[in-house]
Enzyme design. Sequence first.
Site, PDB file in Angstrom:
ATOM      1  N   ASP A   1     -34.975  -1.363  -8.772  1.00 33.63           N
ATOM      2  CA  ASP A   1     -35.588  -1.478 -10.034  1.00 33.63           C
ATOM      3  C   ASP A   1     -35.190  -2.884 -10.422  1.00 33.63           C
ATOM      4  O   ASP A   1     -33.960  -3.270 -10.931  1.00 33.63           O
ATOM      5  CB  ASP A   1     -34.818  -0.560 -10.947  1.00 33.63           C
TER       6      ASP A   1
ATOM      7  N   LYS B   1     -42.066   0.541 -15.066  1.00 36.56           N
ATOM      8  CA  LYS B   1     -40.757   1.168 -15.681  1.00 36.56           C
ATOM      9  C   LYS B   1     -40.627   0.226 -17.207  1.00 36.56           C
ATOM     10  O   LYS B   1     -40.694  -0.737 -17.276  1.00 36.56           O
ATOM     11  CB  LYS B   1     -39.587   1.070 -14.971  1.00 36.56           C
TER      12      LYS B   1
ATOM     13  N   LYS C   1     -42.322   5.047 -14.995  1.00 40.07           N
ATOM     14  CA  LYS C   1     -40.952   5.314 -15.015  1.00 40.07           C
ATOM     15  C   LYS C   1     -40.415   4.983 -16.572  1.00 40.07           C
ATOM     16  O   LYS C   1     -40.100   3.942 -16.650  1.00 40.07           O
ATOM     17  CB  LYS C   1     -39.734   4.831 -14.026  1.00 40.07           C
TER      18      LYS C   1
END
Lengths: 778, 335
Positions: B172, B235, B271
């Site tokens: 991430d 995300k 996400k």
Amino acid sequence: MSSDTDIATIFETLEYGPAPESDAEAQAWLASHNRAFGHFIDGAFTLPAEGFDSLNPATGALLASVSQATAEDVDAAIAAARAAQPGWAALGGHRRARYLYALARLLQKHTRLFAVLETLDNGKPIRESRDIDIPLAQRHFYYHAGMAQLMDEALPGRLALGVCGQIIPWNFPLLMLAWKIAPAIAAGNTVVLKPAEWTPLTALLFGRICQEAGLPAGVVNIVTGDGAVGEMIVAAPVDKIAFTGSTEVGRAIRRATAGSDKSLTLELGGKSPYVVFEDADLDSAVEGLVDAIWFNQGQVCCAGSRLLVQEGVADRFHAMLKARMATLRLGDPLDKCIDVGAMVDPVQRDRVAAMVAASGGDLFQPAKALPRGCFYPPTLITGLSPADRLMQEEIFGPVLVSTTFRTPDEAVDLANNSRYGLAASVWSENVNLALGIAPRLTAGVVWINGTNMFDAAAGFGGVRESGFGREGGWEGMRAYTKAKTVPNRARPVAAIPAPAAGAPAGPIDRTAKMFIGGKQARPDGGHSRALWSPAGALLGHVGEGSRKDIRNAVEAATKATGWSRATAHLRSQILYYVAENLSARAAEFAARVNATTGGGAGAAEVETALDQLFTHAAWADKLDGATKPVPLRGLALAVPEPLGVIGILCPPMPSFMGLVAAMAPAIAMGNRVVIVPSEPFPLIATDFYQVLETSDVPAGVVNIVTGPQEALGCTLADHTGVDAVWNLSLPDYDAAIETAAAGNLKRTWCSGVPKRGFGRAALDEATGIKTIWVPYGE
Amino acid sequence: MQSRTETGTDLATGSQHLPQLTEPRNPGLELDMDWVMRAAANRSAIERRTATLPGRRSVKKEFQAAWLLRAISVIDLTTLSGDDTPGRVRRLCAKARQPVRHDLLEALGMTGLTTGAVCVYHEMVETAVAALDGSGIPVAAVSTGFPAGLSPFKLRVAEIGESVRAGASEIDIVISRRHVLTGDWQALYDEMRTFREACGAAHIKAILATGELGSLRNVARASLVCMMAGADFIKTSTGKEAVNATLPVSLVMMRAIRDYHARTGIRIGYKPAGGISTAKDALIYLMLLNEELGPHWVRPDLFRFGASSLLGDIERQLEHHVTGAYSAAWRHALA
């Protein structure tokens, strides 16, 4: 063994499953009335009588049988309302406010019962009745509790009209009841309301709420039945008719009430454009369409039913739209996961189906099985042209028709290419474009980057054949009140008869012509009428105007659109300039008035005329709009707009001041006028065009056609290019003019001219409020 | 009874969580500035959509239970604290393997349920990988100078490689917000490309830190640029910004994903992270996803919740479904 409702199976399929709202309380309420209802008259329910069944359109099940009102029932309701009205008005604003507050609170306390009952009766998804219809109805009563409270302070000099007959449609049964009843009773009126025969149940439940609120008997009366009952109410001795429904019925009501002096507001059909520019947030515009045309199965007068999308993005937009349509869920309206419920009645569904079947274009309907019951699928028809029937005619179902445009100007032209003018949506991320388009759309309501936004504080209503009058806000409240003092209507005055042997007054023959499109024009028919002074002198001739002169004048007025777009400052300046030039010739005009009428009031008339020109020159740049405190991050703008072309019949007397008093407010607000001057004393009007000619009044803004007022007035009222008719002349003409006005449902104003001329009140007659919703925020 | 996915993969293995196994990876595109600059996001209209959605969709009873179980299966169970220790991370991993009390799961007719992944800082990756050995649950590492992303660029790129070598299969990354705020889309694209290359086979989630991008329009544009530069997931947030995941931001990002899919055929994952702490919130996110992108996306290979406390609330709701009585937090195992 696994089944569809095994959790492990649902874990894979991710079905939503049933999420039914219980109808137990609503059914229990119906059962407690043995599923049979009478009317609500004078505070009590009458015994059930012969009538008709109210069915659940989603299932066909009987909900209740409802009574068909007889003439006696209607008479009793009117009598109860009439008897209750003086006392209700005399209670005063604060006392009335308490009752409206109680009604709002009671609607809130029974919110779920009302929502479920509405969905059962109408077929709309429970989400809509629960989240939209019922909360808006509550809000309307809260808001108007405040109106009652403030009426004395905020609307000085205004009184209740009396008894209001109110006829509402089946698409938003309780909400339309609230829109009708709340302002009416807030202002001190009493009402007789007829709900639609397909959806009478929430109105009857509202009767029960009135009892719980302790509302004095007779203030609200509800009679049920079909159109015949509506006709009885229209014909009854009521002071106002408020109608929401189809344009055809609205037209019939206009004819039926013509000349009756009944106040009238009509909220009728629409074919509202939904304009998508290429720079719009297209995803949001697609989502907006769901709320525009698949809200309430498209059975919405202001549904965005006519999609106009800029050519360059049209294919992409249609593809996105079709994908979105495929995820709409049709089914049991009581299910909380349903987007599109049942149509109100098989009659309505079959009508829509027939219209779609008869249309060309490319039809798209999501490939899904229809539930049993009265359902019709969400439908998109692309590839249509303005010439296609479905681009013009109201469908009143979940059917969106679409065409493309190239430029902003073309978008406006296509949007306005309609007999209707209720609402419009504009989608663009460019503030210049969106705010530039909104004022150019012929509609009572414009939503920028949105659709179907409503609030009690914001006026709602249409132009053209979508009707007239506004509901909501101060403008809606005004429609339920009248001025305490009204000017006397004009009385007939005979023209000076021809003497046995008359001679011309001046040495050179004078030819008074018509004034059309900024030019002096001879009468099309070639006939003239001689006018004499009381002393027997031939003062001159005026042309006998005919249909064709009116046609020419309206054409000239129609073309003079620049006046409506001109700045208020410019219009103001020109009115002052008219006054200036008139003042320079004041003595001459005074003498002419005296000579033509044989009176001595000429100087005073000219003086008042000058005052009127100054008054409306002053108002031209001072009639403010408003920003309405609606629940929105954004602005809801109430913008007074000119009506367009107004036909005006001037009073016989005062022949000059009457003309100026009518003309000044009309053109100050940006209208163009066709004036039919005093029939017995028209020469002063033909003198006056010389003043107009020298005062920079643009061609076509003021047109003067002399001749027989009633015939010319009817031609004006009949002309579909005329937006309003003012009969300031004899009341005898009212009926014929208002009957003719039913053709394009133009506004009419039948009034006397006050001795000192018109003030602020005339501006409301010269303008209509357009509500422009501008949500904002980046 | 074994629940099986569409592709027949055993849930218990968790191997379907890795997007590269079920979806072709996103190869990215040249930076298309015309497309980026056309992106529009009308905040008011977007808020109307997200505000009305909970009134338009609802799941009840066994359907609600099933949707909540699905929510658990897409949680990136997360700990991102300065006081994380190996012991703490091992507890989290144990919870990821057994997110719901055994008897409840049995009563619900489910087996083999795990969370979507475990998400930790680099230093905890090896511990987590070891603790999750054999479970099939992937380990995600936050990286590139998380959360601010302002450490030296070389080090940020190197950090990715370190985490991949330590066994993280998902990285991430945080983008440089300044590139968005100054409109330097090329720099954002180049940065994202470099990060993606550094990930190799590990899949990459681009954290936009939407709470710091200033506008929904910037969110839409940054989403597109990151997808063009090869992001596997986009995300919302680090969980450390003042505003983290919201429904309007989610709608904008989902629509950008839909747009990208419509033009390239490539499915990008989504996400939302931070601030989603109740079962009700989770259901609304899943329903928004289901409505906007379709059921295909409501799976761990294309959707994750970045959440730490969400699981506890879902467990209580599931017990309520099973017993009919409202549940206390202490009846469910801590992470």
